[in-house]
Design an enzyme around this catalytic site. Structure first.
Site, PDB file in Angstrom:
ATOM      1  N   LYS A  50      33.241 -91.578 -18.505  1.00  0.00           N
ATOM      2  CA  LYS A  50      34.436 -91.646 -19.087  1.00  0.00           C
ATOM      3  C   LYS A  50      33.497 -90.412 -20.512  1.00  0.00           C
ATOM      4  CE  LYS A  50      33.989 -96.880 -18.485  1.00  0.00           C
ATOM      5  NZ  LYS A  50      33.268 -98.143 -18.322  1.00  0.00           N
ATOM      6  N   GLN A  94      29.853-101.396 -22.268  1.00  0.00           N
ATOM      7  CA  GLN A  94      29.220-101.103 -21.136  1.00  0.00           C
ATOM      8  C   GLN A  94      28.465-102.500 -20.241  1.00  0.00           C
ATOM      9  OE1 GLN A  94      30.615 -98.974 -19.008  1.00  0.00           O
ATOM     10  NE2 GLN A  94      29.906 -99.460 -17.058  1.00  0.00           N
ATOM     11  N   ASP A 117      39.246-101.955 -23.812  1.00  0.00           N
ATOM     12  CA  ASP A 117      38.512-102.741 -22.639  1.00  0.00           C
ATOM     13  C   ASP A 117      39.585-103.766 -22.685  1.00  0.00           C
ATOM     14  OD1 ASP A 117      36.643-101.668 -20.834  1.00  0.00           O
ATOM     15  OD2 ASP A 117      34.613-102.498 -21.521  1.00  0.00           O
TER      16      ASP A 117
END
Ligand code: NAP
Length: 288
Positions: A50, A94, A117
Site C-alpha cells: 500500500k 491493517q 476501508d
C-alpha cells in the site's frame, strides 16, 4: 476454449493513470495513514504494498507500527489525533489486529469521511441505502471496477457470491444488486445446502470463501464469468519457499468460463488500487 484472463494488474494500472490526473488537481496532497499492530509478516507485506502504491502515485503516506501488546487506548488516541488532522484524509487499520484489541470499536472511532476501508457502520449503512456518498470497501469495489473495465453488462444477469463477510461477500452482493448494476444476486455461505447447484445457475460467480480451489470446473456454467477473490497459502514442496498462493477457484475453471480473474494478479492489485481511489476521493471531498 480457454477463458480470457481478467487482468487485475492492467486494470489497476489504467485506474492509477486516471488517479494521477485527479491527484494533480487536488488542493492539498492526498494523505493516507496506515496503522499496523504486531509482527505478522503477511500484514507487513500488505502494508508495504500500500505504501509503495502511495509513493508511485504521489499520495503522502504515514506508517504507524505499534507493538503486539499495545493497549486499546493507545490505538484509539492515534485515531482521534488523525481524525482531527485536516491534512490527513484517509485512515486504515491493517487487519487482523491482535486478540486483545477490539477491532470493531476502533473502526467505529474513525471519522467516516476518512474511513478509506469502508468498514465503518455509517459507510456500510449508506451502501445498503444505495447512496453514492459513502466509502465502499476496496475489494468488492475493485471487482466492480474490473467487470466494468472488461465491458461486462451485469443488468439482468444472475450472480452468485460465495461468502457473506462484512468486508467482501456482503458488500459485493449489495454492489452487484444495486441500481445501475442490476444483477440478480444469490449469496452462498457455509450453511447453503448445495453450493455447486447454486453456482451452476450463475452468469457471474464471485468466490470469496478462503478455501483453496473449492470452486471446481463442474460448478460453472459454460461461458460464465468467474472472479476469484481468494488468497490462500497452500503447501507446495516443489517451491523453494515451500508454499504457493492459491485462489478459491480451481484453475481448471478456465476450461469452462469465458472470463476468469487469476490469483495472483487479479483482484489483489485492484484492492490496493481502490484504496488509492478512496484516499483520493476522501481528499477531494474534504477540501471541496
Ligand atoms: P471470511 O470473513 O472468513 O468469510 C468467508 C465466507 O465464506 C463466510 O461468509 C463463510 O460462510 C463462507 N464459507 C466458508 N466455508 C464455506 C463453504 N464450504 N461453502 C460456502 N461458503 C463458505 O473471509 P473474507 O475476509 O471474506 O475473505 C475471503 C477470501 O478472500 C480469503 O481467501 C481472503 O484471503 C480473500 N481476500 C482477498 C482480498 C484481495 O484483495 N484479493 C481481500 C480480502 C479477502 P459463513 O458466513 O457461513 O461462515
Amino acid at each position: 476454449m480457454a477463458a480470457t484472463r481478467l487482468d487485475g494488474k492492467a486494470c489497476a494500472a489504467d485506474l492509477e493513470e486516471r488517479l494521477k490526473t485527479r491527484i494533480s488537481k487536488c488542493h492539498s496532497q492526498p494523505h493516507l495513514a496506515v496503522i499496523i499492530v504486531g509482527d505478522d509478516p503477511a500484514s507487513h507485506v500488505y502494508v508495504n504494498n500500500k505504501i509503495r502504491s502511495c509513493e508511485r502515485l504521489g499520495i503522502k503516506s504515514t506508517h504507524i507500527s505499534l507493538p503486539e501488546d499495545v493497549n486499546q487506548e493507545v490505538v484509539a488516541k492515534h485515531i482521534r489525533e488523525m481524525n482531527s488532522d485536516d491534512e490527513l484524509h484517509g485512515i486504515l487499520i491493517q487487519s487482523p489486529l491482535p486478540q486483545n484489541l477490539d477491532e470493531e470499536s476502533l473502526t467505529e472511532l474513525i471519522d467516516p469521511k476518512k474511513d478509506v476501508d469502508g468498514f465503518h457502520p455509517i459507510n456500510l449503512g449508506r451502501l445498503v441505502q444505495g447512496r453514492a456518498d459513502g466509502m465502499v470497501p476496496c475489494t468488492p469495489l475493485g471487482v466492480m471496477e474490473m467487470l466494468s473495465w472488461a465491458g461486462v453488462d451485469l443488468s439482468g444477469k444472475k450472480a452468485v457470491v460465495i461468502g457473506r463477510s462484512f468486508n467482501v461477500g456482503m458488500p459485493q452482493a449489495l454492489l452487484l444488486a444495486a441500481k445501475g448494476a442490476d444483477a440478480t444476486v444469490t449469496i452462498v455461505h457455509s450453511r447453503t445446502k448445495d453450493a455447486k447447484s447454486e453456482c451452476l445457475t450463475a452468469d457471474i460467480v464471485v468466490a470469496a470463501v478462503g478455501r483453496p480451489e473449492m470452486v471446481k470446473s463442474n460448478w460453472i456454467k459454460p461461458g460464465a464469468i468467474v472472479i476469484d477473490v481468494g488468497i490462500n497459502r497452500v503447501d507446495d514442496s516443489s517451491r523453494e519457499r515451500g508454499w504457493r498462493l492459491a485462489g478459491d477457484v480451481d484453475p481448471k475453471v478456465e476450461d469452462v468460463a469465458s472470463l476468469l480473474s487469476p490469483v495472483p494478479g487479479g483482484v489483489g492489485p485492484m484492492t490496493v488500487a481502490m484504496l488509492m481511489a478512496n484516499t483520493v476521493r476522501a481528499a477531494e471531498s474534504q477540501h471541496s
